[in-house]
Design an enzyme around this catalytic site. Structure first.
Site, PDB file in Angstrom:
ATOM      1  N   SER A   1       0.883  -1.157   0.000  1.00 20.69           N
ATOM      2  CA  SER A   1       0.000   0.000   0.000  1.00 20.69           C
ATOM      3  C   SER A   1       0.926   1.213   0.000  1.00 20.69           C
ATOM      4  O   SER A   1       1.795   1.328   0.875  1.00 20.69           O
ATOM      5  CB  SER A   1      -0.885  -0.033   1.245  1.00 20.69           C
ATOM      6  OG  SER A   1      -1.855   0.981   1.173  1.00 20.69           O
ATOM      7  N   GLU A   2       0.786   2.109  -0.982  1.00 23.27           N
ATOM      8  CA  GLU A   2       1.850   3.116  -1.143  1.00 23.27           C
ATOM      9  C   GLU A   2       1.892   4.136  -0.028  1.00 23.27           C
ATOM     10  O   GLU A   2       2.844   4.913   0.044  1.00 23.27           O
ATOM     11  CB  GLU A   2       1.775   3.805  -2.512  1.00 23.27           C
ATOM     12  CG  GLU A   2       0.593   4.722  -2.704  1.00 23.27           C
ATOM     13  CD  GLU A   2      -0.486   4.021  -3.510  1.00 23.27           C
ATOM     14  OE1 GLU A   2      -0.625   2.795  -3.389  1.00 23.27           O
ATOM     15  OE2 GLU A   2      -1.191   4.717  -4.280  1.00 23.27           O
ATOM     16  N   ASN A   3       0.896   4.140   0.859  1.00 22.64           N
ATOM     17  CA  ASN A   3       1.012   5.009   2.028  1.00 22.64           C
ATOM     18  C   ASN A   3       1.944   4.437   3.084  1.00 22.64           C
ATOM     19  O   ASN A   3       2.121   5.058   4.135  1.00 22.64           O
ATOM     20  CB  ASN A   3      -0.368   5.319   2.623  1.00 22.64           C
ATOM     21  CG  ASN A   3      -1.176   4.088   2.923  1.00 22.64           C
ATOM     22  OD1 ASN A   3      -1.090   3.088   2.218  1.00 22.64           O
ATOM     23  ND2 ASN A   3      -1.983   4.140   3.959  1.00 22.64           N
TER      24      ASN A   3
END
Lengths: 216, 215, 216, 215
Positions: free
Chosen positions: A45-47
């Site tokens: 998840s790119e966060n």
């Protein structure tokens, strides 16, 4: 089987054990539900997380553990977290094996437009441009046509996400790749004929001698 | 590092200041600082933040209170108020790829003039930017980004100012904590020195200027 | 008091509570021994530590906790570790308040040469160039002269470490700064006259009306 | 990630390969891999390592065995053998500032073409390099650095390949673990999945290709 499920199941077959995979919002998110349990895939998840797990049970959500849309998720054993510089270092640096993204248009050369409709939708590109520039393989998961108009076009009229061609497009009607920069029909969806695909495709499609039906 | 009240810390921020705010869709955002900025009505802010969150949450509150004059972000699609203010030209908005956004801030914090990224080459993002070729590949030159203030939210802060972040609330916080003249921190827990093991510190104490006290 | 102690004690007076300080090898290392205990200074070791403590007691050294020369150190409560990208991000990014470095030559404009003697000593610059480029204040701690030759010169004949002038030079004879790019005598060491300093200084020295004696 | 013996891992490295080796003066260096490289006499190596350590320790062993043809480092002053081999032109040596060294490797691992640094402007380091001005300040363009193999030493590795490093043995290891085609890891301890908390992982498992088994 509905179109979205066809797409998600077909994309899931592109993943391999050990792959680091980033799923965009929309149809791509559904892919995670169709990965067989014996396939050990790392979802990013790119966060700031590798090892995203399903929605937590009622009452177990933590406000500091969410997906990129801010929705509660869980983390699998062996998960790890990191800051955004590392997250996009992984993305831009080619460490993400597969990214699956939605699309507004893909053109005959495999160029993707998926972040903006001038004068209408100007949300910002978020991580999409980095993902298309950097991931080892870029798979576009989208409906073949919207409101009767093909999303596979001769040339993108919407602003490009990247000049790098995508690796594969999976729609509810077909699988298309771009060998030598030319849109090529690889597979058709169950019950869909080649002629039907060609009829709703806005770009010239190379048709190999054999075009098998999707295994899903 | 000085421990101060939230009122005292925010009083140091003038109207029109440039502020970086940590967080991703409101997760890992220093909510108490944002509430106090709204209370003190700090206007014409130049906001550097990954996104605009949603109305009523995180930096979304700054748009609710129309305190933002300029926004640098990667995505604002989930905040209709920010979208409206942009389309009505009430806010000047610079939308940049998220990887470029964080890398420009990192450059600002690490004393680099900029970085060469492949992201955005040949797209509208490249307009007005220098293109530089290295070994036959074209890159965009993306320059360093800094702010007067960084507003950072940590999970643990010790009495010296060492910080750790938890789960996906880390995001932009440690990067921004290096890229501003003054760094103001809120923490979920303030703990004695030694509670955070040396290997687990993510932002070293000397980077922190003000830690907001409890209560 | 020997020359090295004079230098180390005088440099220590330049440090303030809360400062992040990086000490080079040689005389600069001695500065840590002369910082009064009420002064709370953070010492950085560029191999990845803030909060370096003294040599550990016999039998307490850990092989994974050393200074940049590979010698065992300890870590104070509140210490933190990081990788080399962060370490030099701190240095280049201006987060180090004071660096104290040894010198081979400092010239009339405050330019430092301290990393190479062509044909003789080619060890590599290590972190010296980044420290001189990036630290908020750069203090050179060195003997005023070596083998009868002044180390304060009109123009460096050795390769420069940086074109950025240093903030202060502290020697066994004098304290020199470079206001408006001009070497200026700020203080003399105890028992050393202005004339003696001028006699062993290879650069023109501006002499203010009052030149106090170092407080050490 | 595959768990393999040290013999099998080193057998994958051809003579003449480019290798990045973690460690700072031998601290945090994958000693077992270096010993095996010497045993298998992998010659003409292109070594990228912060320093040359000292004879008999860390990468110093590669100089003892005269296996290095090219060295990129920031400091070799404490290894007289490396110095001799350099002065006798047996090794081509590229000495670069330590901050530039690590930033070039980070760029290589993060998909950046390079970075703009103020370090070295106006010195011999600038020779042959492009200078780029940003807002009136001159920077050197320093390009990305990658290798075929990264040899990394961790403190803990779990069964998936997640890594943590301890104290000052972290140094260049996590940065190099991103900047090579193949990443080979030794660890002080191999532990079950879950022993390393998610927030404490410093190198995510998908970056690791081979983990050297115990014994």
């Amino acid at each position: 089987m509905d179109g979205q499920t066809i797409i998600a199941r077909r994309v899931a077959r592109e993943l391999h054990t050990g792959d680091l995979v980033n799923l965009g919002i929309g149809i791509p998110t559904l892919v995670a539900n169709h990965v067989p349990p014996e396939l050990k895939v790392f979802f990013q998840s790119e966060n700031g997380l590798i090892g995203t797990g399903p929605m937590p049970e009622q009452g177990m959500a933590h406000p500091l553990l969410t997906d990129a849309g801010g929705r509660p998720i869980s983390a699998l054993p062996g998960a790890c977290t990191f800051d955004s510089a590392m997250s996009f270092g992984l993305i831009r640096g080619g460490h993400v094996d597969v990214t699956v993204l939605g699309g507004l248009q893909v053109d005959a050369h495999g160029h993707l437009a998926n972040w903006m409709i001038p004068g209408k939708m100007v949300p910002g590109m978020g991580g999409a441009m980095d993902l298309v520039s950097g991931a080892k393989r870029v798979i576009v998961a989208m409906q073949h046509a919207a409101k009767g108009k093909s999303k596979i076009v001769a040339k993108c009229t919407l602003p490009l996400t990247s000049t790098r061609p995508v690796s594969l497009v999976v729609t509810d009607m077909a699988v298309i790749a771009f060998p030598e920069g030319k849109a090529t029909l690889l597979e058709t969806a169950p019950g869909v004929s080649i002629a039907e695909v060609v009829a709703v495709t806005g770009a010239e499609l190379a048709i190999p001698e054999t075009v098998p039906e999707m295994k899903i | 590092m000085r421990a101060v009240s939230v009122e005292e810390a925010v009083a140091k921020i003038p109207a029109g200041a440039s502020i970086m705010v940590g967080g991703f869709m409101g997760v890992g955002t220093p909510q108490r600082l944002l509430d106090e900025i709204v209370r003190q009505q700090k206007s014409r802010l130049s906001l550097i933040s990954n996104d605009a969150a949603v109305p009523g949450k995180g930096v979304g509150k700054l748009f609710d209170a129309t305190l933002v004059a300029r926004l640098t972000a990667s995505h604002i699609g989930l905040n209709p108020k920010a979208q409206q203010q942009m389309l009505a030209n009430q806010i000047a908005v610079d939308l940049i790829p998220q990887g470029t956004f964080v890398e420009r801030i990192r450059a600002g914090g690490c004393g680099l003039g900029g970085v060469l990224t492949p992201t955005g080459v040949g797209t509208s993002v490249a307009e007005g930017k220098r293109q530089i070729e290295v070994n036959g590949t074209t890159f965009l030159l993306e320059t360093a980004l800094r702010a007067q203030f960084a507003l950072v939210h940590a999970f643990l802060a010790d009495y010296l100012g060492n910080l750790t972040y938890a789960l996906t609330a880390r995001n932009f916080n440690p990067v921004m904590a290096m890229a501003a003249d003054t760094v103001i921190v809120t923490a979920e827990h303030i703990v004695p020195v030694g509670v955070i093991a040396p290997d687990h510190v993510m932002t070293p104490a000397p980077l922190v200027d003000y830690l907001i006290t409890n209560g």
